[in-house]
Design an enzyme around this catalytic site. Structure first.
Site, mmCIF file in Angstrom:
data_model
loop_
_atom_site.group_PDB
_atom_site.id
_atom_site.type_symbol
_atom_site.label_atom_id
_atom_site.label_comp_id
_atom_site.label_asym_id
_atom_site.label_seq_id
_atom_site.Cartn_x
_atom_site.Cartn_y
_atom_site.Cartn_z
ATOM 1 N N SER A 1 -5.971 -18.441 44.736
ATOM 2 C CA SER A 1 -6.401 -17.044 44.679
ATOM 3 C C SER A 1 -6.524 -16.557 43.244
ATOM 4 C CB SER A 1 -5.458 -16.122 45.456
ATOM 5 O OG SER A 1 -4.222 -16.686 45.669
ATOM 6 N N HIS B 1 -12.197 -19.763 48.365
ATOM 7 C CA HIS B 1 -11.106 -18.804 48.536
ATOM 8 C C HIS B 1 -11.263 -18.005 49.825
ATOM 9 C CE1 HIS B 1 -8.745 -15.162 46.798
ATOM 10 N NE2 HIS B 1 -8.023 -15.870 47.618
ATOM 11 N N GLU C 1 -14.862 -16.558 48.932
ATOM 12 C CA GLU C 1 -15.397 -16.674 47.575
ATOM 13 C C GLU C 1 -15.637 -18.152 47.285
ATOM 14 O OE1 GLU C 1 -13.428 -12.995 45.088
ATOM 15 O OE2 GLU C 1 -12.161 -14.679 45.565
ATOM 16 N N ASN D 1 -10.153 -9.968 43.927
ATOM 17 C CA ASN D 1 -8.916 -9.535 43.283
ATOM 18 C C ASN D 1 -9.180 -8.721 42.023
ATOM 19 O OD1 ASN D 1 -7.118 -10.423 45.168
ATOM 20 N ND2 ASN D 1 -7.007 -12.490 44.324
HETATM 21 P P1 NAD Z 1 2.341 -21.373 51.880
HETATM 22 O O1 NAD Z 1 3.541 -21.363 51.021
HETATM 23 O O2 NAD Z 1 2.381 -20.628 53.180
HETATM 24 O O3 NAD Z 1 1.907 -22.859 52.198
HETATM 25 C C1 NAD Z 1 1.854 -23.873 51.265
HETATM 26 C C2 NAD Z 1 2.140 -25.163 51.985
HETATM 27 O O4 NAD Z 1 1.799 -26.236 51.149
HETATM 28 C C3 NAD Z 1 3.606 -25.337 52.363
HETATM 29 O O5 NAD Z 1 3.708 -25.582 53.745
HETATM 30 C C4 NAD Z 1 4.042 -26.552 51.559
HETATM 31 O O6 NAD Z 1 4.976 -27.358 52.261
HETATM 32 C C5 NAD Z 1 2.716 -27.263 51.384
HETATM 33 N N1 NAD Z 1 2.669 -28.207 50.282
HETATM 34 C C6 NAD Z 1 3.229 -28.124 49.049
HETATM 35 N N2 NAD Z 1 2.909 -29.229 48.327
HETATM 36 C C7 NAD Z 1 2.125 -29.999 49.105
HETATM 37 C C8 NAD Z 1 1.484 -31.258 48.960
HETATM 38 N N3 NAD Z 1 1.601 -31.935 47.837
HETATM 39 N N4 NAD Z 1 0.761 -31.753 49.963
HETATM 40 C C9 NAD Z 1 0.647 -31.072 51.113
HETATM 41 N N5 NAD Z 1 1.253 -29.889 51.334
HETATM 42 C C10 NAD Z 1 1.978 -29.371 50.348
HETATM 43 O O7 NAD Z 1 1.159 -20.834 50.975
HETATM 44 P P2 NAD Z 1 -0.153 -20.055 51.419
HETATM 45 O O8 NAD Z 1 0.145 -18.609 51.491
HETATM 46 O O9 NAD Z 1 -0.763 -20.735 52.581
HETATM 47 O O10 NAD Z 1 -1.060 -20.259 50.131
HETATM 48 C C11 NAD Z 1 -1.687 -21.483 49.864
HETATM 49 C C12 NAD Z 1 -2.748 -21.253 48.824
HETATM 50 O O11 NAD Z 1 -3.662 -20.271 49.300
HETATM 51 C C13 NAD Z 1 -2.236 -20.718 47.509
HETATM 52 O O12 NAD Z 1 -2.982 -21.267 46.473
HETATM 53 C C14 NAD Z 1 -2.462 -19.217 47.614
HETATM 54 O O13 NAD Z 1 -2.604 -18.601 46.369
HETATM 55 C C15 NAD Z 1 -3.753 -19.205 48.363
HETATM 56 N N6 NAD Z 1 -4.022 -17.985 49.122
HETATM 57 C C16 NAD Z 1 -3.033 -17.346 49.796
HETATM 58 C C17 NAD Z 1 -3.325 -16.186 50.517
HETATM 59 C C18 NAD Z 1 -2.255 -15.490 51.310
HETATM 60 O O14 NAD Z 1 -2.469 -14.332 51.704
HETATM 61 N N7 NAD Z 1 -1.137 -16.122 51.614
HETATM 62 C C19 NAD Z 1 -4.636 -15.686 50.532
HETATM 63 C C20 NAD Z 1 -5.625 -16.386 49.845
HETATM 64 C C21 NAD Z 1 -5.307 -17.530 49.136
#
Ligand code: NAD
Length: 634
Positions: A435, A456, A468, A506
């Site tokens: 993000s 994104h 995005e 953002n």
């Molecule tokens: P999250 O913490 O819910 O999930 C991340 C997952 O990745 C975890 O389950 C973790 O165990 C796993 N993980 C870590 N290292 C790993 C690896 N090497 N191989 C496989 N899995 C691995 O995070 P999220 O909220 O889903 O966010 C993930 C990405 O999406 C981030 O980059 C975040 O910035 C982006 N994002 C999040 C949101 C939101 O609202 N949560 C919105 C848009 C983008």
């Protein structure tokens, strides 16, 4: 017949069936417009008078496309009520001629059938559809208007009150099977036999009489449906309930269309067709010139443009299956959406429980549809089978694209990319769901930085329409095109942006949320700010949104923006730091802006006001120091 209609091909077959095929020249879709409607009007007059015409069959010369509705640009160009109502009356009178033809008519739906397309079909004696046809529906409320060519009057008569309310108020589209189930379509046939079956049905109608065939094809309404529609107080109860439900989701000041659609549907049961059509035309006249409708038409045009292949600089790679790294909130959501669209997904996480939670969440998203009978349990099972979970990298060699959705840390994302790169195909695209991190930096250590691109999604993935697509400094046009076309296939609106801090959303959102927090620091109450923005027309207040995004994520993204733009972007980082503190999310030490329960509302709010050092008494008018507006402190 002598009359030529632009955008329509015609042919009279040996049995006396006038076959009319929509075919807008040089276009991908068939659209209705005033010129075509006038031509069709004259053609129907001639067909009625011509003794050699025994029946009329509507179809399309474009594969997978019947009629996608009225040209939205024409609706957007109308600025006064009289012209809008007149436009609706033109369509109504042409379709009324189909109904009054005195000869059987049939609509053979071979694909997309929306708005005016569905209204035309409703005016025909019979409707048949290819079993893979769709979307079929009346999405006019999404343009801030109501169906205006008789749809609000004929659909309730054809499918009944409850099904019509659901379709018209939400603008939701159906696939052919569901259209058949609610009685909108009389018969489903394999696509290749559509024309043949249509002609056969018209032949049956000629032999047995259209009424007898219709009786044979259509199930009579069940008694409780008839009671709901026929008994005034019961019908009003249903309509009032629908009005209440609509009011929970939309504000009539900003979105009058669904509320006015309820009035039109009510008229379908209380007025004769001709009066009901007049009511419909008047409501269309009222709604078309509104700012809401103009803005929604603009939005529709902008979204259509963003989805078009013209915005891509290269041809996309075909995607047969994808891989998702990280089964958290976002990875799980992306896997669910891909599976929903029939794309096989390999879903990897390091933790077993994360994968299980992702599967459970995906199941519950589909469960929502199963409970509302929009999906069968078997269909849900089939979709679940598209997600193949794993704790290792097996299977990633066969995917055409990977979406990385692991934690938002540059080092972790680089490590994940370095680990997967040697295990994937020579042209596999690596899309990151970051993000805030620069794509260029994520790709900097990659062997193939040209294949690294941003994709994104927003949370919740299955509901948020935007994606995005971020082109890093070395990303290839092919990688951008591939992610763009995948986003379209997943039903999203892709917006291609540069690799700048905050990308597009953002960058805008940070300013908005900062301003809300600044107001809070200056003494305006949380509820008052959220309410003011809801009244302005936002679907959610800024603090409700902050809670949904998560304070840590907001803090992190805000930090990236401040680092890039400094004073220009301002920032409420210190306030978020104070709120985040050392507490767990939702705990007393770390309250969210919106408490989980009403009971905790007061204490949670007080805690926030305390944390930010606000000790002024509540319930007074308060004049902000730096701005001139007055706010009610609740
Ligand atoms: P999250 O913490 O819910 O999930 C991340 C997952 O990745 C975890 O389950 C973790 O165990 C796993 N993980 C870590 N290292 C790993 C690896 N090497 N191989 C496989 N899995 C691995 O995070 P999220 O909220 O889903 O966010 C993930 C990405 O999406 C981030 O980059 C975040 O910035 C982006 N994002 C999040 C949101 C939101 O609202 N949560 C919105 C848009 C983008």
């Amino acid at each position: 017949m002598e009359i030529q209609v632009p955008g329509m091909k015609q042919h009279l077959d040996a049995e006396g069936v006038l076959i009319l095929h929509f075919d807008s020249p040089g276009e991908r879709v068939n659209l209705l417009n005033a010129e075509l409607l006038r031509g069709l009007d004259a053609l129907l007059d001639a067909a009625r008078a011509d003794r050699s015409v025994h029946a009329v069959m509507f179809g399309s010369a474009k594969p997978g496309m019947f009629v996608a509705g009225m040209n939205v640009a024409e609706i957007a160009g109308v600025t006064d009520a009289a012209t809008a109502a007149e436009g609706a009356r033109l369509g109504q009178s042409v379709f009324q001629k189909i109904e009054d033809l005195g000869k059987p008519s049939l609509c053979a739906i071979n694909g997309t059938c929306l708005g005016g397309g569905t209204e035309l079909a409703l005016a025909c004696t019979f409707r048949i559809a290819a079993d893979d046809a769709g979307p079929i529906g009346l999405p006019e409320v999404k343009l801030g208007i109501i169906p205006g060519f008789g749809g609000s009057q004929r659909l309730p008569r054809v499918v009944g009150l409850t099904a019509a309310l659901d379709m018209i108020l939400t603008g939701r589209n159906l696939d052919a099977r569901r259209a058949k189930k609610i009685g909108l379509v009389d018969r489903l046939v394999p696509a290749a036999y559509l024309s043949r079956e249509g002609l056969a049905l018209l032949k049956e109608a000629r032999g047995e009489g259209p009424e007898a065939v219709a009786r044979r094809l259509r199930r009579p309404r069940v008694w409780h449906q008839r009671a709901l529609e026929g008994i005034g107080p019961l019908r009003r109860l249903v309509i009032d309930q629908a009005r209440r439900k609509t009011a929970e989701k939309a504000d009539p000041t900003h979105y009058p269309a669904p509320f006015r659609a309820l009035d039109a549907i009510d008229a379908a049961f209380t007025q004769p067709l001709s009066t009901g059509l007049d009511t419909e035309a008047r409501i269309v006249g009222e709604l078309v010139p509104t700012t809401t409708s103009k803005n929604l038409c603009w939005l529709f045009g902008a979204q259509t443009e963003l989805k078009s292949s013209a915005v891509r600089a290269a041809a996309p790679r075909p995607i047969r299956r994808i891989g998702v790294l990280g089964a958290g909130i976002m990875g799980g959501g992306i896997a669910q959406l891909a599976a929903d669209k029939g794309i096989p997904v390999r879903l990897r996480d390091l933790r077993y429980d994360a994968v299980l939670t992702a599967l459970k969440t995906a199941h519950s998203v589909w469960d929502y549809k199963v409970k509302r009978r929009r999906m069968t349990e078997a269909e849900r099972g089939a979709k679940m089978a598209f997600i193949a979970p794993t704790l290792d990298t097996s299977g990633f060699g066969q995917v055409d694209l990977i979406v990385e959705a692991v934690v938002e840390q540059l080092a972790v994302k680089r490590k994940v990319l370095a680990e997967i790169e040697p295990r994937i195909g020579a042209r596999t695209v690596f899309a990151t769901n970051t993000s805030s991190l620069p794509i260029g930096e994520i790709a900097s250590g990659a062997v193939h930085p040209e294949r690294v691109v941003g994709m994104h999604f927003f949370n919740p993935v299955h509901r948020m329409p935007l994606v995005e697509v971020i082109a890093g400094p070395r990303t290839s046009p092919e990688a951008v095109a591939t992610v763009h076309s995948l986003a379209v296939r997943m039903g999203k609106v892709p917006v291609i942006v540069q690799d700048g801090p905050g990308f597009l959303v953002n960058r805008i959102l940070t300013l908005y949320l900062n301003e809300a927090m600044q107001l809070l620091l200056e003494g305006v109450r949380i509820d008052a700010i959220d309410r003011a923005m809801l009244a302005f027309g936002m679907p959610m207040g800024p603090f409700a949104l902050l809670d949904q995004v998560g304070l840590d994520t907001a803090r992190h993204v805000g930090g990236v923006m401040v680092e890039a733009f400094g004073e220009r972007i301002g920032g409420s980082g210190s306030m978020l730091d104070t709120m985040i503190g050392d507490g767990e999310p939702g705990s007393e030490e770390r309250p969210g802006f919106l408490p989980l329960s009403r009971r905790k509302a007061q204490t949670s709010r007080q805690r926030i006001y305390q944390l930010i050092g606000d000790r002024r008494p509540r319930g007074r008018f308060h004049r902000r120091r730096s701005r001139s507006a007055w706010f009610w402190r609740c």
